[in-house]
Design an enzyme around this catalytic site. Structure first.
Site, PDB file in Angstrom:
ATOM      1  N   TYR A 119       0.845  -1.198   0.000  1.00 46.33           N
ATOM      2  CA  TYR A 119       0.000   0.000   0.000  1.00 46.33           C
ATOM      3  C   TYR A 119       0.883   1.251   0.000  1.00 46.33           C
ATOM      4  O   TYR A 119       0.511   2.289  -0.543  1.00 46.33           O
ATOM      5  CB  TYR A 119      -0.972  -0.015   1.183  1.00 46.33           C
ATOM      6  CG  TYR A 119      -2.158   0.910   0.987  1.00 46.33           C
ATOM      7  CD1 TYR A 119      -3.049   0.708  -0.066  1.00 46.33           C
ATOM      8  CD2 TYR A 119      -2.372   1.984   1.835  1.00 46.33           C
ATOM      9  CE1 TYR A 119      -4.123   1.564  -0.266  1.00 46.33           C
ATOM     10  CE2 TYR A 119      -3.451   2.838   1.651  1.00 46.33           C
ATOM     11  CZ  TYR A 119      -4.317   2.618   0.595  1.00 46.33           C
ATOM     12  OH  TYR A 119      -5.387   3.479   0.406  1.00 46.33           O
ATOM     13  N   LYS A 166      -3.256   8.543   2.745  1.00 48.78           N
ATOM     14  CA  LYS A 166      -4.482   8.354   3.542  1.00 48.78           C
ATOM     15  C   LYS A 166      -4.311   8.912   4.958  1.00 48.78           C
ATOM     16  O   LYS A 166      -5.277   9.418   5.548  1.00 48.78           O
ATOM     17  CB  LYS A 166      -4.887   6.879   3.581  1.00 48.78           C
ATOM     18  CG  LYS A 166      -5.390   6.312   2.255  1.00 48.78           C
ATOM     19  CD  LYS A 166      -6.644   7.013   1.719  1.00 48.78           C
ATOM     20  CE  LYS A 166      -7.301   6.203   0.603  1.00 48.78           C
ATOM     21  NZ  LYS A 166      -8.422   6.927  -0.033  1.00 48.78           N
TER      22      LYS A 166
END
Ligand code: 0WE
Length: 263
Positions: free
Chosen positions: A157, A164
């Site tokens: 990720y 995020k």
């Protein structure tokens, strides 16, 4: 009468009928909201057009969130056609593909960092600034989509996790800044869902299977699960909630070691 009747919502981030943004749109339409959509590029225009038309939406506008003039144009159109706005859904994220594979240290270029943060986090600030004048004197709500990678290191990720984390801080700063104007700002941290954006990610199917084994609910979440939570958070039922990240992940993030199942 639905719990969003009389509300007008802008939905940013529909790319297909599997998009989380589309799950949110369906739930909001069901609850009586009137919706406007944006599409990110010409390739997506027809698909978004077909989806939007199927739920009687009449406002479908181009929006690349990295272009300020396009953001301005969207809110000018909404001002002209609606004169007001109650809800903004931000369901947009992007990092260059090479940055979402391999080890974090080696895969994270300056350029990938900049793009990921611009598209996935700054765009929320920019949309909130455009929307706020249209939300004056109403109970406005802004909602974005996050992922567990914001707060935990998750393989591949990578830079999206940093983006995020920035997005979740963005939610808190916007909530603090816009709260006095009656505008609430929240996020949903959704469990992994197979969408167009997830389709090309190596090992995604294995991740879905692993989450379904470990999560308390023993299943993956769906666009409908997220859509219903989103509709609630953007409704007056959630009038006391702002600056919050709500996990819609079957409980995955709440367990440490997985508990063995009898079934
Ligand atoms: O936020 C995301 C993915 C967003 C995303 C997807 C892509 C694919 C195509 C951002 N940028 C790109 N760039 C592309 O070129 N998710 C929460 C889904 C996701 O993506 C992962 C995950 C999960 C979960 C990537 C690696 C590991 C897990």
């Amino acid at each position: 009468m639905g719990f969003l009747s009389g509300k007008r919502a802008l939905i940013v981030g529909v790319a297909s009928d599997r998009s989380i943004a589309w799950g949110i749109a369906e739930a909001m339409h069901r609850e009586g909201a009137e919706l406007a959509f944006t599409y990110a590029n010409e390739k997506l225009k027809e698909r978004v057009d077909t989806l939007a038309t199927s739920i009687d939406s009449k406002i479908i506008l181009p929006l690349d969130v990295t272009v300020d003039t396009q953001i301005d144009a969207v809110f000018e159109t909404l001002q002209r056609d609606w004169g007001r706005l109650d809800i903004v859904i931000h369901a947009v994220a992007f990092a260059p593909r090479e940055a979402l594979a391999g080890g974090f240290t080696q895969s994270t270029s300056r350029e990938a960092f900049a793009v990921a943060h611009d598209v996935s986090s700054y765009s929320l600030t920019a949309l909130a600034r455009g929307a706020a004048p249209l939300m004056q004197g109403r109970q406005g709500a802004i909602l974005t989509l996050s992922y567990l990678g914001a707060v935990r290191a998750i393989p591949s990720y990578n830079v999206m996790g940093l983006a995020k984390a920035s997005l979740e801080a963005n939610v808190r700063f916007l909530a603090a800044d816009l709260g006095p104007q009656g505008i609430r700002v929240n996020g949903i941290s959704a469990g992994p869902i197979k969408t167009l954006a997830a389709a090309g990610i190596g090992g995604f199917r294995k991740m879905l299977a692993r989450v379904a084994e470990v999560a308390p609910l023993r299943r993956n979440v769906t666009q409908e699960d997220v859509g219903n939570a989103a509709a609630f958070l953007c409704s007056d039922l959630a009038a006391g909630i702002t600056g919050e990240i709500l996990y819609v992940d079957g409980g995955f993030s709440t367990v440490g070691m997985s508990f063995p199942s009898d079934e």
